[in-house]
Scaffold this active site. Structure first.
Site, PDB file in Angstrom:
ATOM      1  N   ARG A  40       0.050  10.641   2.369  1.00 52.17           N
ATOM      2  CA  ARG A  40       1.028   9.662   2.074  1.00 52.17           C
ATOM      3  C   ARG A  40       1.250   8.828   3.498  1.00 52.17           C
ATOM      4  NH1 ARG A  40       5.220  12.072  -1.986  1.00 52.17           N
ATOM      5  NH2 ARG A  40       3.933  11.845  -4.141  1.00 52.17           N
TER       6      ARG A  40
ATOM      7  N   ARG B 107       5.089   3.937   3.382  1.00 54.91           N
ATOM      8  CA  ARG B 107       6.235   4.837   3.321  1.00 54.91           C
ATOM      9  C   ARG B 107       6.880   4.754   4.483  1.00 54.91           C
ATOM     10  NH1 ARG B 107       5.963  10.241  -0.479  1.00 54.91           N
ATOM     11  NH2 ARG B 107       8.179   9.461  -0.642  1.00 54.91           N
TER      12      ARG B 107
ATOM     13  N   ARG C 288       4.924  -4.668   1.889  1.00 55.93           N
ATOM     14  CA  ARG C 288       5.474  -4.454   0.493  1.00 55.93           C
ATOM     15  C   ARG C 288       6.377  -5.261  -0.124  1.00 55.93           C
ATOM     16  NH1 ARG C 288       7.814  -3.167  -3.375  1.00 55.93           N
ATOM     17  NH2 ARG C 288       8.260  -1.353  -4.457  1.00 55.93           N
TER      18      ARG C 288
ATOM     19  N   ASP D 118      -3.086   4.950  -5.953  1.00 55.56           N
ATOM     20  CA  ASP D 118      -2.013   5.687  -6.787  1.00 55.56           C
ATOM     21  C   ASP D 118      -2.984   6.577  -7.877  1.00 55.56           C
ATOM     22  OD1 ASP D 118      -0.070   6.320  -9.435  1.00 55.56           O
ATOM     23  OD2 ASP D 118       0.840   6.386  -7.270  1.00 55.56           O
TER      24      ASP D 118
ATOM     25  N   TYR E 179       1.450  13.324 -16.978  1.00 57.47           N
ATOM     26  CA  TYR E 179       1.864  12.095 -16.849  1.00 57.47           C
ATOM     27  C   TYR E 179       1.793  11.263 -18.226  1.00 57.47           C
ATOM     28  CZ  TYR E 179       3.562  12.196 -12.099  1.00 57.47           C
ATOM     29  OH  TYR E 179       4.311  12.712 -10.767  1.00 57.47           O
TER      30      TYR E 179
END
Length: 343
Positions: free
Chosen positions: A26, A30, A39, A76, A154
Site C-alpha cells: 500500500r 494513502r 485523489r 484494487d 467479497y
C-alpha cells in the site's frame, strides 16, 4: 528494458544481493500528500484506479519520494469481481460495497464466468505500460491480484467483515457452489496475472487477505487448492503468495511453486523460517504500527527485525499495508535503515 535496480527480483529467486531490497504494501497512495492531491481532484477512488495515466502517476510517487526498490501498480483486488459482472462501490471510510452478491447456484447467473480479461481490465494493463515507460527501468514493477478465497469473501458477503460468516457458511452448507465460484475466480485471476506480465509486470503478488479466518482443513480445501493452480500457472516471473494470518499453513505454502512467501507481523520471522524452510524467500514483517514510533525507535525496530533474519533470502516489507495516517518521514527512516544495514 534493462533494470537499473533488480535487487527484488534477485532476492525472490534466491540469488546473491548486495543488501536486502525494501518496499511497502500500500505504498502507492494513502500516506503521501502528493497522492491525496491527485485523489482529491477526482470523483473517487475508482476513477483513479480506472484512469491509467493517473494510476501510473501515483504508482511512481513512492519510488520518487520514498526511494523504495520496487513499484506496485495502483489498482484494487476488486477489479476482478467487477470484471466478472459484480460491480462494487468504494464508500469513503466504510470500504467496498457490492449491491449484488453470490449466495446460491442461481446467483451465478449474475456473473460472467468466462471473460476476456484483456478487454475488461484494459485500464490496469494500460497503467502498467505507462508506468514502465515513465519509470525507465529504475526499479521493477509488481503486478497483483486477490487470492480466490479473498475474492470469494467479497462476492458472497458483499462488503468487508470481521468474520465473513456468510462466506464461511457457504463452505459448510453449499460446498459445491463454493468450488464452482472459486474455480471461476481462479481461471479469471490466472488470465489477469498473465495479462499483467504481458503488459510489463516484472513480478506478481497474490494477496489472500482473509486466509487467517479459516482453519487449516478448510484453508487447504478452499484456499491452498486454488493458490496451487495459480502458482503452477505463473511461470514467467517471480511470484509472491501472501496468506495473511494463515500461520497453520506456512509449511503447505512452502510446497507451492512460488518464489516468495509474505509474512505478517503476528508471527516471529524465525518461526516463519522454521515452517517454510530455506528454499523460499520471505517477505515482511515489521508491524505497521511500529512506524508511529519516533524516528530513533523506527530504526531500532527495523534493525531488530533485520538482525533476526537467519537466511539471506528476504525482501523487507511491513507485515501488512502501511496505515494511511503514518508520517511519510517515518517510512523514509524505515527504508533508509534497511539500505544502511550491514549483513
Amino acid at each position: 528494458m534493462n533494470l537499473k535496480n533488480d535487487l527484488i527480483l534477485r532476492a525472490a529467486k534466491g540469488e546473491m544481493t548486495e543488501r536486502y531490497p525494501v518496499w511497502l504494501m500500500r505504498q502507492a497512495g494513502r500516506i503521501l500528500p502528493e497522492y491525496r492531491a491527485v485523489r482529491n481532484s477526482l470523483s473517487g477512488f475508482k476513477e483513479l484506479v480506472e484512469t491509467p495515466e493517473l494510476a501510473a502517476e501515483v504508482t511512481i510517487q513512492p519510488v520518487d519520494i520514498l526511494d523504495v526498490d520496487a513499484a506496485i501498480i495502483f489498482s484494487d483486488i476488486l477489479v476482478v469481481p467487477e470484471a466478472m459482472g459484480l460491480e462494487y462501490q468504494m464508500i469513503e471510510k466504510k470500504g467496498p460495497w457490492f449491491e449484488e452478491t453470490i449466495r446460491s447456484i442461481d446467483d451465478l447467473k449474475k456473473v460472467d464466468l468466462t471473460i476476456d480479461v484483456e478487454e475488461r481490465l484494459s485500464y490496469v494493463l494500460e497503467a502498467i505500460k505507462i508506468t514502465n515507460k515513465e519509470l525507465g527501468g529504475r526499479v521493477p514493477l509488481i503486478g497483483f491480484a486477490g487470492a480466490p478465497w479473498t475474492i470469494f469473501c467479497y462476492m458472497t458477503e458483499g462488503q468487508g467483515s470481521k468474520t465473513f460468516s456468510i462466506a464461511r457458511k457457504i463452505l459448510y452448507t453449499n460446498p459445491a457452489l463454493a468450488h464452482e465460484l472459486l474455480e471461476s475466480i481462479t481461471t479469471v485471476t490466472i488470465d489477469y496475472l498473465k495479462a499483467q506480465v504481458k503488459a510489463g509486470a516484472h513480478m506478481l503478488q497474490v494477496f489472500d487477505s482473509w486466509a487467517g479466518i479459516l482453519g487449516p482443513d478448510q484453508y487447504e480445501e478452499f484456499g491452498l487448492r486454488y493458490l496451487k493452480r495459480i502458482a503452477d500457472a505463473i511461470t514467467e516471473v517471480p511470484l509472491t503468495l501472501f496468506s495473511k494470518g494463515a500461520h497453520h499453513s506456512y509449511t503447505a505454502l512452502a510446497h507451492l511453486d512460488c518464489n516468495t512467501i509474505g509474512v505478517d507481523w503476528q508471527i516471529d520471522i524465525r518461526k516463519a523460517r522454521e515452517l517454510t524452510g530455506d528454499s523460499k524467500t520471505l517477505q515482511g514483517n515489521l508491524d505497521p504500527c511500529a512506524l508511529y514510533a519516533s524516528h530513533e525507535n523506527v530504526a531500532e525496530y527495523t534493525n531488530k527485525m533485520l538482525n533476526s533474519f537467519e537466511n539471506k533470502r528476504h525482501i523487507v516489507n511491513l507485515g501488512h499495508g502501511v496505515y494511511p495516517d503514518v508520517d511519510p518521514e517515518k517510512v523514509k527512516t524505515f527504508v533508509q535503515t534497511v539500505k544502511e544495514f550491514k549483513r
